[in-house]
Write a protein that holds these residues in place. Structure first.
Motif, PDB file in Angstrom:
ATOM      1  N   LYS A 162       0.832  -1.202   0.000  1.00  0.00           N
ATOM      2  CA  LYS A 162       0.000   0.000   0.000  1.00  0.00           C
ATOM      3  C   LYS A 162       0.870   1.257   0.000  1.00  0.00           C
ATOM      4  O   LYS A 162       1.817   1.384   0.775  1.00  0.00           O
ATOM      5  CB  LYS A 162      -0.928  -0.002   1.213  1.00  0.00           C
ATOM      6  CG  LYS A 162      -2.009  -1.079   1.142  1.00  0.00           C
ATOM      7  CD  LYS A 162      -2.943  -1.015   2.331  1.00  0.00           C
ATOM      8  CE  LYS A 162      -4.052  -2.057   2.198  1.00  0.00           C
ATOM      9  NZ  LYS A 162      -4.977  -2.049   3.349  1.00  0.00           N
ATOM     10  N   ASP A 166       1.167  -0.212  -5.244  1.00  0.00           N
ATOM     11  CA  ASP A 166      -0.216  -0.619  -5.512  1.00  0.00           C
ATOM     12  C   ASP A 166      -0.769   0.047  -6.770  1.00  0.00           C
ATOM     13  O   ASP A 166      -1.668  -0.487  -7.433  1.00  0.00           O
ATOM     14  CB  ASP A 166      -1.121  -0.366  -4.302  1.00  0.00           C
ATOM     15  CG  ASP A 166      -0.980   1.030  -3.708  1.00  0.00           C
ATOM     16  OD1 ASP A 166      -0.119   1.807  -4.177  1.00  0.00           O
ATOM     17  OD2 ASP A 166      -1.734   1.348  -2.775  1.00  0.00           O
ATOM     18  N   GLU A 187       0.168 -11.732  -1.436  1.00  0.00           N
ATOM     19  CA  GLU A 187      -0.133 -10.943  -0.252  1.00  0.00           C
ATOM     20  C   GLU A 187       1.112 -10.869   0.643  1.00  0.00           C
ATOM     21  O   GLU A 187       1.806 -11.869   0.842  1.00  0.00           O
ATOM     22  CB  GLU A 187      -1.279 -11.580   0.541  1.00  0.00           C
ATOM     23  CG  GLU A 187      -2.629 -11.529  -0.128  1.00  0.00           C
ATOM     24  CD  GLU A 187      -3.731 -12.142   0.725  1.00  0.00           C
ATOM     25  OE1 GLU A 187      -4.898 -11.960   0.385  1.00  0.00           O
ATOM     26  OE2 GLU A 187      -3.404 -12.813   1.729  1.00  0.00           O
ATOM     27  N   LEU A 201      -1.658  -5.504   0.242  1.00  0.00           N
ATOM     28  CA  LEU A 201      -3.038  -5.570  -0.222  1.00  0.00           C
ATOM     29  C   LEU A 201      -3.517  -7.010  -0.115  1.00  0.00           C
ATOM     30  O   LEU A 201      -2.776  -7.942  -0.450  1.00  0.00           O
ATOM     31  CB  LEU A 201      -3.157  -5.114  -1.676  1.00  0.00           C
ATOM     32  CG  LEU A 201      -3.234  -3.602  -1.926  1.00  0.00           C
ATOM     33  CD1 LEU A 201      -1.867  -2.959  -1.693  1.00  0.00           C
ATOM     34  CD2 LEU A 201      -3.710  -3.305  -3.338  1.00  0.00           C
ATOM     35  N   ASN A 202      -4.759  -7.178   0.335  1.00  0.00           N
ATOM     36  CA  ASN A 202      -5.288  -8.530   0.380  1.00  0.00           C
ATOM     37  C   ASN A 202      -5.936  -8.882  -0.949  1.00  0.00           C
ATOM     38  O   ASN A 202      -6.050  -8.056  -1.865  1.00  0.00           O
ATOM     39  CB  ASN A 202      -6.261  -8.711   1.557  1.00  0.00           C
ATOM     40  CG  ASN A 202      -7.499  -7.826   1.450  1.00  0.00           C
ATOM     41  OD1 ASN A 202      -8.011  -7.591   0.351  1.00  0.00           O
ATOM     42  ND2 ASN A 202      -7.983  -7.347   2.581  1.00  0.00           N
ATOM     43  N   ASP A 204      -8.999  -9.448  -1.909  1.00  0.00           N
ATOM     44  CA  ASP A 204     -10.188  -8.682  -2.325  1.00  0.00           C
ATOM     45  C   ASP A 204      -9.795  -7.310  -2.854  1.00  0.00           C
ATOM     46  O   ASP A 204     -10.377  -6.818  -3.839  1.00  0.00           O
ATOM     47  CB  ASP A 204     -11.162  -8.536  -1.158  1.00  0.00           C
ATOM     48  CG  ASP A 204     -11.862  -9.847  -0.806  1.00  0.00           C
ATOM     49  OD1 ASP A 204     -11.894 -10.740  -1.679  1.00  0.00           O
ATOM     50  OD2 ASP A 204     -12.361  -9.974   0.322  1.00  0.00           O
ATOM     51  N   GLU A 205      -8.800  -6.682  -2.213  1.00  0.00           N
ATOM     52  CA  GLU A 205      -8.348  -5.369  -2.679  1.00  0.00           C
ATOM     53  C   GLU A 205      -7.683  -5.483  -4.050  1.00  0.00           C
ATOM     54  O   GLU A 205      -7.886  -4.618  -4.924  1.00  0.00           O
ATOM     55  CB  GLU A 205      -7.385  -4.770  -1.650  1.00  0.00           C
ATOM     56  CG  GLU A 205      -8.072  -4.374  -0.348  1.00  0.00           C
ATOM     57  CD  GLU A 205      -7.096  -4.037   0.763  1.00  0.00           C
ATOM     58  OE1 GLU A 205      -7.395  -3.120   1.555  1.00  0.00           O
ATOM     59  OE2 GLU A 205      -6.026  -4.688   0.847  1.00  0.00           O
ATOM     60  N   LEU A 206      -6.903  -6.525  -4.247  1.00  0.00           N
ATOM     61  CA  LEU A 206      -6.263  -6.737  -5.549  1.00  0.00           C
ATOM     62  C   LEU A 206      -7.298  -6.954  -6.648  1.00  0.00           C
ATOM     63  O   LEU A 206      -7.220  -6.357  -7.724  1.00  0.00           O
ATOM     64  CB  LEU A 206      -5.337  -7.947  -5.470  1.00  0.00           C
ATOM     65  CG  LEU A 206      -4.007  -7.743  -4.749  1.00  0.00           C
ATOM     66  CD1 LEU A 206      -3.383  -9.080  -4.376  1.00  0.00           C
ATOM     67  CD2 LEU A 206      -3.058  -6.941  -5.618  1.00  0.00           C
ATOM     68  N   ALA A 208     -10.352  -6.013  -6.679  1.00  0.00           N
ATOM     69  CA  ALA A 208     -11.121  -4.784  -6.908  1.00  0.00           C
ATOM     70  C   ALA A 208     -10.369  -3.846  -7.855  1.00  0.00           C
ATOM     71  O   ALA A 208     -10.974  -3.224  -8.738  1.00  0.00           O
ATOM     72  CB  ALA A 208     -11.405  -4.089  -5.577  1.00  0.00           C
ATOM     73  N   ILE A 209      -9.056  -3.747  -7.680  1.00  0.00           N
ATOM     74  CA  ILE A 209      -8.249  -2.902  -8.564  1.00  0.00           C
ATOM     75  C   ILE A 209      -8.283  -3.438  -9.992  1.00  0.00           C
ATOM     76  O   ILE A 209      -8.487  -2.691 -10.954  1.00  0.00           O
ATOM     77  CB  ILE A 209      -6.803  -2.820  -8.040  1.00  0.00           C
ATOM     78  CG1 ILE A 209      -6.756  -1.997  -6.745  1.00  0.00           C
ATOM     79  CG2 ILE A 209      -5.865  -2.210  -9.090  1.00  0.00           C
ATOM     80  CD1 ILE A 209      -5.420  -2.045  -6.029  1.00  0.00           C
TER      81      ILE A 209
END
Length: 323
Positions: A162, A166, A187, A201-202, A204-206, A208-209
């Motif tokens: 982060k 990212d 991760e 970044l977990n 789900d965050e990856l 989402a990007i």
């Protein structure tokens, strides 16, 4: 056949040939002085090979060479050829940061190396320099190109942090997609040796990007022994995410690790280890096999990273175990 205490078949040996590294990545060993373990503390290639040979006889089908940075140890191609000549259908792979790869790629391929994983955390030179604390990107890209040209099968590893790289996830993904390389986003794994305050970044965050630009990728059925969950674009391109904070892949874990100083480690996180150094150096190979089987019986059911809020921070140095 090698079976652990939970009935899992172990057929994958990761061998660290050195803990030395020429990078100081923020997620691994940013504060460690540039130093090395005295040569006399390391297992020679000949002694490492003694153990690899008997491990293959016992059922190991895949050997991955790791570090630290394995290309820092001289004669690596000769060591790889030793393994290849013993069993030429062994799945023989290497993990590297790529900095020294351009000059080594052909020798590694000629020695019998089949596959290579290369770290690439960004395509922005200043970002990579911040991550590795060294200006390395041009060398890494030259190494990737050389590995491709000699015919090594390539995977790219990327650790998104982060506020650092990212913003570069899509660019790395598209670079790999254009070249035909599989990229795996990893991760960040909490450990005491990482830079204070580093946050990854977990999954789900990856996702989402990635979905902001590529909304239609789908999850594909998992190879249960793989630490990566793979996803597929509409054109068939696949990328992976390694999620150590989940333990769904632990149920089929098929790995064991050997350090350059001769310690057998049953799990990347797990703190317990046993040494085969004295046994192999003195040609007591049966004793080394018994130690191997004892370590497998101690192999834990699951890692200790978790998403339940009770995850721990490992004191294991990944540069000693090869990640």
């Amino acid at each position: 056949m090698l079976i652990d205490g939970f009935g899992r078949t172990v057929d994958y040996l990761r061998v660290s040939v050195t803990e030395r590294c020429n990078f100081r990545c923020q997620y691994c060993m940013p504060e460690k002085p540039f130093s090395w373990v005295p040569k006399e503390n390391l297992l020679s290639y000949e002694d490492l090979f003694k153990f690899i040979k008997v491990s293959i006889d016992e059922g190991i089908k895949k050997v991955r060479i790791t570090g630290g940075e394995p290309l820092l140890r001289e004669g690596l191609d000769i060591f790889i050829k030793m393994v290849f000549d013993y069993k030429n259908d062994i799945d023989l792979a290497l993990t590297t940061n790529g900095f020294l790869l351009a000059k080594a790629a052909q020798k590694l391929k000629d020695a019998g190396l089949k596959r290579i994983n290369i770290s690439l955390d960004s395509l922005d030179s200043s970002t990579v320099a911040k991550m590795a604390q060294k200006d390395v990107l041009s060398n890494v890209l030259e190494g990737i190109k050389a590995a491709d040209e000699v015919g090594l099968k390539i995977k790219i590893n990327c650790v998104p942090l982060k506020g650092i790289n990212d913003k570069d996830i899509i660019e790395v993904l598209e670079f790999c997609r254009a070249k035909g390389y599989v990229v795996r986003f990893i991760e960040f794994m909490e450990n005491h040796h990482a830079k204070d305050g580093v946050k990854g970044l977990n999954s789900d965050e990856l996702k989402a990007i990635i979905s902001k630009k590529y909304p239609n990728f789908k999850m594909i059925p998992r190879d249960t022994s793989s630490p990566a969950q793979y996803y597929e674009f509409e054109d068939g391109y696949q990328f992976g995410i390694i999620e150590p904070h989940k333990d769904d892949f632990c149920a089929a874990c098929n790995r064991i690790r050997l350090t350059s100083e001769g310690y057998l480690i049953p799990c990347l996180y797990f703190e317990d280890a046993m040494s085969i150094k004295d046994a192999v150096q003195n040609n007591r190979i049966d004793e080394a096999v018994e130690i191997l089987k004892k370590v497998l019986q101690n192999k834990p059911e699951k890692n200790k990273w978790s998403t339940t809020g009770d995850n721990e921070t490992s004191s294991r140095a990944f540069y000693q175990t090869g990640g």
